[in-house]
Design a protein around this motif. Structure first.
Motif, PDB file in Angstrom:
ATOM      1  N   MET A   1       0.841  -1.200   0.000  1.00 20.86           N
ATOM      2  CA  MET A   1       0.000   0.000   0.000  1.00 20.86           C
ATOM      3  C   MET A   1       0.876   1.250   0.000  1.00 20.86           C
ATOM      4  SD  MET A   1      -2.995   1.041   2.707  1.00 20.86           S
ATOM      5  CE  MET A   1      -3.861   2.583   2.573  1.00 20.86           C
ATOM      6  N   ALA A   2       0.606   2.170  -0.910  1.00 20.80           N
ATOM      7  CA  ALA A   2       1.413   3.377  -1.040  1.00 20.80           C
ATOM      8  C   ALA A   2       1.250   4.276   0.181  1.00 20.80           C
ATOM      9  CB  ALA A   2       1.021   4.132  -2.297  1.00 20.80           C
ATOM     10  N   ARG A   3       2.356   4.851   0.639  1.00 22.89           N
ATOM     11  CA  ARG A   3       2.302   5.787   1.757  1.00 22.89           C
ATOM     12  C   ARG A   3       1.670   7.101   1.315  1.00 22.89           C
ATOM     13  NH1 ARG A   3       8.052   6.861   3.907  1.00 22.89           N
ATOM     14  NH2 ARG A   3       8.553   6.736   1.677  1.00 22.89           N
ATOM     15  N   THR A   4       1.016   7.775   2.273  1.00 27.20           N
ATOM     16  CA  THR A   4       0.473   9.100   1.990  1.00 27.20           C
ATOM     17  C   THR A   4       1.626  10.055   1.717  1.00 27.20           C
ATOM     18  OG1 THR A   4      -1.423   8.710   3.445  1.00 27.20           O
ATOM     19  CG2 THR A   4      -0.900  11.005   2.918  1.00 27.20           C
ATOM     20  N   ARG A   5       1.519  10.801   0.621  1.00 31.90           N
ATOM     21  CA  ARG A   5       2.588  11.721   0.256  1.00 31.90           C
ATOM     22  C   ARG A   5       2.202  13.142   0.633  1.00 31.90           C
ATOM     23  NH1 ARG A   5       5.979  13.076  -5.280  1.00 31.90           N
ATOM     24  NH2 ARG A   5       7.978  12.495  -4.354  1.00 31.90           N
ATOM     25  N   ILE A   6       3.089  13.785   1.381  1.00 33.09           N
ATOM     26  CA  ILE A   6       2.844  15.142   1.864  1.00 33.09           C
ATOM     27  C   ILE A   6       3.802  16.109   1.192  1.00 33.09           C
ATOM     28  CG2 ILE A   6       2.576  16.603   3.895  1.00 33.09           C
ATOM     29  CD1 ILE A   6       0.840  14.096   3.974  1.00 33.09           C
ATOM     30  N   ALA A   7       3.269  17.136   0.567  1.00 31.40           N
ATOM     31  CA  ALA A   7       4.094  18.230   0.072  1.00 31.40           C
ATOM     32  C   ALA A   7       4.268  19.231   1.204  1.00 31.40           C
ATOM     33  CB  ALA A   7       3.430  18.903  -1.128  1.00 31.40           C
ATOM     34  N   VAL A   8       5.488  19.583   1.507  1.00 34.22           N
ATOM     35  CA  VAL A   8       5.777  20.535   2.578  1.00 34.22           C
ATOM     36  C   VAL A   8       6.302  21.827   1.960  1.00 34.22           C
ATOM     37  CG1 VAL A   8       7.112  21.022   4.662  1.00 34.22           C
ATOM     38  CG2 VAL A   8       6.306  18.707   4.216  1.00 34.22           C
ATOM     39  N   GLY A   9       5.683  22.943   2.332  1.00 30.19           N
ATOM     40  CA  GLY A   9       6.161  24.236   1.871  1.00 30.19           C
ATOM     41  C   GLY A   9       7.424  24.616   2.615  1.00 30.19           C
ATOM     42  N   LEU A  10       8.579  24.476   1.974  1.00 29.05           N
ATOM     43  CA  LEU A  10       9.863  24.764   2.613  1.00 29.05           C
ATOM     44  C   LEU A  10      10.283  26.206   2.345  1.00 29.05           C
ATOM     45  CD1 LEU A  10      11.962  21.542   1.835  1.00 29.05           C
ATOM     46  CD2 LEU A  10      10.813  22.147   3.971  1.00 29.05           C
ATOM     47  N   SER A  11      10.689  26.894   3.403  1.00 20.46           N
ATOM     48  CA  SER A  11      11.117  28.289   3.278  1.00 20.46           C
ATOM     49  C   SER A  11      12.611  28.447   3.476  1.00 20.46           C
ATOM     50  CB  SER A  11      10.398  29.150   4.319  1.00 20.46           C
ATOM     51  OG  SER A  11      10.812  28.779   5.630  1.00 20.46           O
ATOM     52  N   GLY A  12      13.263  27.385   3.966  1.00 18.60           N
ATOM     53  CA  GLY A  12      14.676  27.484   4.307  1.00 18.60           C
ATOM     54  C   GLY A  12      14.890  27.832   5.759  1.00 18.60           C
ATOM     55  N   ALA A  20       8.881  19.228   8.176  1.00 18.27           N
ATOM     56  CA  ALA A  20       9.204  18.135   7.248  1.00 18.27           C
ATOM     57  C   ALA A  20       9.843  16.970   7.992  1.00 18.27           C
ATOM     58  CB  ALA A  20      10.137  18.644   6.151  1.00 18.27           C
ATOM     59  N   HIS A  21      10.721  17.270   8.912  1.00 17.94           N
ATOM     60  CA  HIS A  21      11.388  16.237   9.712  1.00 17.94           C
ATOM     61  C   HIS A  21      10.373  15.408  10.514  1.00 17.94           C
ATOM     62  CE1 HIS A  21      14.078  14.400  12.659  1.00 17.94           C
ATOM     63  NE2 HIS A  21      13.441  15.027  13.619  1.00 17.94           N
ATOM     64  N   LEU A  22       9.424  16.075  11.143  1.00 11.99           N
ATOM     65  CA  LEU A  22       8.415  15.374  11.945  1.00 11.99           C
ATOM     66  C   LEU A  22       7.549  14.464  11.071  1.00 11.99           C
ATOM     67  CD1 LEU A  22       7.293  18.263  14.333  1.00 11.99           C
ATOM     68  CD2 LEU A  22       8.628  16.238  14.938  1.00 11.99           C
ATOM     69  N   LEU A  23       7.204  14.923   9.889  1.00 13.70           N
ATOM     70  CA  LEU A  23       6.378  14.111   8.989  1.00 13.70           C
ATOM     71  C   LEU A  23       7.127  12.869   8.529  1.00 13.70           C
ATOM     72  CD1 LEU A  23       4.748  16.989   6.923  1.00 13.70           C
ATOM     73  CD2 LEU A  23       3.573  15.467   8.524  1.00 13.70           C
ATOM     74  N   LEU A  24       8.419  13.014   8.266  1.00 12.25           N
ATOM     75  CA  LEU A  24       9.227  11.840   7.899  1.00 12.25           C
ATOM     76  C   LEU A  24       9.273  10.838   9.048  1.00 12.25           C
ATOM     77  CD1 LEU A  24      12.222  13.538   6.036  1.00 12.25           C
ATOM     78  CD2 LEU A  24      10.583  11.932   5.040  1.00 12.25           C
ATOM     79  N   LYS A  25       9.438  11.335  10.277  1.00  9.91           N
ATOM     80  CA  LYS A  25       9.466  10.447  11.441  1.00  9.91           C
ATOM     81  C   LYS A  25       8.144   9.712  11.619  1.00  9.91           C
ATOM     82  CE  LYS A  25      11.291  11.438  15.335  1.00  9.91           C
ATOM     83  NZ  LYS A  25      11.603  12.075  16.629  1.00  9.91           N
ATOM     84  N   GLN A  26       7.054  10.331  11.179  1.00 11.10           N
ATOM     85  CA  GLN A  26       5.735   9.700  11.290  1.00 11.10           C
ATOM     86  C   GLN A  26       5.473   8.711  10.161  1.00 11.10           C
ATOM     87  OE1 GLN A  26       2.746  12.840  11.752  1.00 11.10           O
ATOM     88  NE2 GLN A  26       4.142  13.961  13.095  1.00 11.10           N
ATOM     89  N   GLN A 173      -9.112  21.039   4.226  1.00  6.22           N
ATOM     90  CA  GLN A 173      -9.132  19.575   4.205  1.00  6.22           C
ATOM     91  C   GLN A 173      -7.826  18.987   3.663  1.00  6.22           C
ATOM     92  OE1 GLN A 173     -12.089  17.788   1.676  1.00  6.22           O
ATOM     93  NE2 GLN A 173     -11.565  19.056  -0.099  1.00  6.22           N
ATOM     94  N   MET A 174      -7.031  19.809   2.966  1.00  6.05           N
ATOM     95  CA  MET A 174      -5.755  19.364   2.418  1.00  6.05           C
ATOM     96  C   MET A 174      -4.581  19.603   3.361  1.00  6.05           C
ATOM     97  SD  MET A 174      -5.361  18.156  -0.768  1.00  6.05           S
ATOM     98  CE  MET A 174      -3.802  18.881  -1.344  1.00  6.05           C
ATOM     99  N   VAL A 175      -4.805  20.418   4.400  1.00  5.81           N
ATOM    100  CA  VAL A 175      -3.689  20.988   5.160  1.00  5.81           C
ATOM    101  C   VAL A 175      -3.331  20.177   6.398  1.00  5.81           C
ATOM    102  CG1 VAL A 175      -3.024  23.013   6.525  1.00  5.81           C
ATOM    103  CG2 VAL A 175      -4.126  23.316   4.334  1.00  5.81           C
ATOM    104  N   MET A 176      -2.032  20.178   6.700  1.00  2.00           N
ATOM    105  CA  MET A 176      -1.509  19.644   7.957  1.00  2.00           C
ATOM    106  C   MET A 176      -0.568  20.684   8.556  1.00  2.00           C
ATOM    107  SD  MET A 176      -0.563  15.764   6.701  1.00  2.00           S
ATOM    108  CE  MET A 176      -0.172  15.148   8.349  1.00  2.00           C
ATOM    109  N   PHE A 177      -0.655  20.862   9.860  1.00  4.74           N
ATOM    110  CA  PHE A 177       0.246  21.778  10.576  1.00  4.74           C
ATOM    111  C   PHE A 177       0.986  20.983  11.659  1.00  4.74           C
ATOM    112  CE2 PHE A 177      -3.194  24.990   9.471  1.00  4.74           C
ATOM    113  CZ  PHE A 177      -2.485  25.519   8.394  1.00  4.74           C
ATOM    114  N   PRO A 178       2.105  20.363  11.330  1.00  2.63           N
ATOM    115  CA  PRO A 178       2.821  19.516  12.292  1.00  2.63           C
ATOM    116  C   PRO A 178       3.292  20.230  13.546  1.00  2.63           C
ATOM    117  CG  PRO A 178       3.595  19.115  10.051  1.00  2.63           C
ATOM    118  CD  PRO A 178       2.730  20.330   9.990  1.00  2.63           C
TER     119      PRO A 178
END
Length: 368
Positions: A1-12, A20-26, A173-178
Motif C-alpha cells: 500500500m502506497a504511503r500518503t505523500r505530503i508536500a511541505v512548503g519549505l522556506s529554508g 518536514a522532519h516530523l512528517l518523515l518520522k511519522q 481539508q488538504m492541510v496539515m500543521f505539524p
C-alpha cells in the motif's frame, strides 16, 4: 500500500524544516516545494534581510534545497512571480492608494501559498495527497458539522491562525500543521537535537518585502501631497501623499509642536486629506466587516453572536457581538464590549470562540 505523500512548503527556515522532519518520522512520504516570487519588478537592494519578496530569495531557496537534500526528499521550485505581482503587490498598492491598510500575508496565504502554488505543482506533475507548512496552528474535523475547523496553535506567543483565517474548506481539508501542538522552544530543541544549529540561529522572516518600508512599491505611482487636518477641520500640516500614512500612526506624520501627541485617525482619499487627533479619537467600539469567510459556522443567526475579535495580528482579541448587516450582503456589524484602539480599514478582523476560528472579514470602516 502506497504511503500518503505530503508536500511541505519549505522556506529554508527552522519551522518548515522541522515540520518536514516530523512528517518523515511519522512515516509519511515527503516532498518539498517552494514558490519563487522574486522577479526584479521593484528596485530592491539585497540588504541581507530575510523577507518574502526580494533579491535575497535566492538564498532562501538554496537553503530550502540544501535542507531537502539533508532530509533525503525531492524538492521543487514553483514559479509564481507574475501571480504574486497581480494577487499581492497590485492589491497592496491599490489598497493603500484607496486609504486602506491591507495585510499582504493573509492575502498571499489564501490565494497563493495554499492555492495557486498547489494547483501549479500538481499541473507540473508533482504528486501529493496533502500539504503541510510550519505554521503554528491546528486543524480538526468536526464530525457533527461535517466541516474542518481552524484552531490556534498551542503556543499563544507564536499562534498564526490570524494569517490563515481566509482559508476555505477545500484548502483546510488538504492541510496539515505539524507544529500546531508544539511551542517554539520545543521546535528549537528538536532542530538543535538534529544538529541544525544554523537554523536555530537564523533570523526569522518578519517582512513582506526586503526593504525598511513600503515606499518602493509606490515608486512609479504618483501620490499628491495634501492637507493634514485636526478633528475640527483646521489645517495643521501638509502630508507627503496618503500612501505614507495608516490609521493609528504617530511617528513620521510631520506635525511637530502640537500640545499633545497626535495620531492618524482617518484618511479621506476623496479630499486627499489626512485627519489627525489625540489618542482618544482612535478608540472605537464598532466596525463593519465585509468579504466574510466563515470556517466553523455559517455566520451569525438572527440574534447577535458573542465572540472574541482580533483586529490585527498583534491585537489581543476582545469580547464583541456580531450581527449580520441588513444593508449589505456578506457583511457584519461588530460591537466591542469596550472601545478598541486604531480599528483600521483594510485590515482583517478574525472572530474566535476560544481557540476556534469562527471566520474573518475585511474591515471596511470603524464607527466615526
Amino acid at each position: 500500500m502506497a504511503r500518503t505523500r505530503i508536500a511541505v512548503g519549505l522556506s529554508g527556515g527552522i519551522d518548515s524544516s522541522v515540520a518536514a522532519h516530523l512528517l518523515l518520522k511519522q512515516g509519511f512520504d515527503v516532498v518539498g516545494i517552494t514558490m519563487q516570487i522574486w522577479d526584479g519588478a521593484l528596485p530592491l537592494k539585497d540588504i541581507g534581510m530575510s523577507a518574502c519578496y526580494g533579491p535575497g530569495e535566492g538564498r532562501d531557496i538554496a537553503a530550502a534545497k540544501e535542507h531537502a537534500e539533508r532530509l533525503g526528499i525531492p524538492y521543487h521550485v514553483i514559479p509564481l512571480s507574475s501571480e504574486f505581482r497581480t494577487e499581492v503587490l497590485d492589491y497592496f498598492r491599490q489598497e493603500y492608494l484607496s486609504g486602506r491598510t491591507p495585510n499582504p500575508c493573509v492575502r498571499c496565504n489564501a490565494s497563493l501559498k495554499f492555492g495557486l502554488m498547489l494547483e501549479r505543482a500538481k499541473k507540473s506533475g508533482i504528486q501529493f495527497d496533502r500539504f503541510a507548512t510550519g505554521h503554528y496552528a491546528r486543524i480538526m474535523y468536526d464530525v457533527a458539522q461535517s466541516r474542518f475547523l481552524l484552531l490556534k496553535g498551542v503556543d499563544s506567543a507564536k499562534d498564526q491562525s490570524y494569517f490563515l483565517s481566509r482559508l476555505n474548506q477545500d484548502q483546510l481539508q488538504m492541510v496539515m500543521f505539524p507544529l500546531g501542538e508544539k511551542t517554539k522552544d520545543e521546535v528549537r530543541k528538536l532542530a538543535d537535537e538534529c544538529g541544525w544549529k544554523h537554523l536555530v540561529d537564523k533570523p526569522e522572516s518578519q517582512n513582506f518585502i526586503e526593504a525598511k518600508d513600503y515606499s518602493v512599491i509606490f515608486k512609479e505611482t504618483p501620490s499628491a501631497t495634501g492637507p493634514i487636518l485636526d478633528m475640527q477641520g483646521k489645517k495643521i500640516g501638509e502630508h507627503r501623499g496618503i500612501i505614507h500614512y495608516t490609521v493609528g500612526q504617530r511617528k513620521g506624520v510631520g506635525i511637530a509642536g502640537q500640545e499633545k501627541p497626535m495620531f492618524v485617525v482617518r484618511i479621506d482619499t476623496c479630499r486627499n486629506t489626512v485627519i489627525v487627533g489625540p489618542k482618544e479619537e482612535l478608540m472605537k467600539a464598532e466596525l463593519k466587516a465585509v468579504n466574510l469567510n466563515w470556517i466553523s459556522i455559517d455566520g451569525p443567526g438572527e440574534t447577535p453572536l458573542k465572540v472574541k475579535a482580533r483586529i490585527r495580528q498583534q491585537h489581543k482579541e476582545a469580547p464583541a457581538e456580531i450581527r449580520m448587516d441588513p444593508s449589505q450582503q456578506n457583511s457584519v456589524l461588530v460591537r466591542f464590549a469596550d472601545p478598541q484602539m486604531a480599528i483600521t480599514p483594510g485590515q482583517i478582523v478574525v472572530f474566535y470562540d476560544g481557540d476556534t476560528v469562527l471566520g474573518s472579514g475585511v474591515i471596511e470602516i470603524p464607527a466615526l
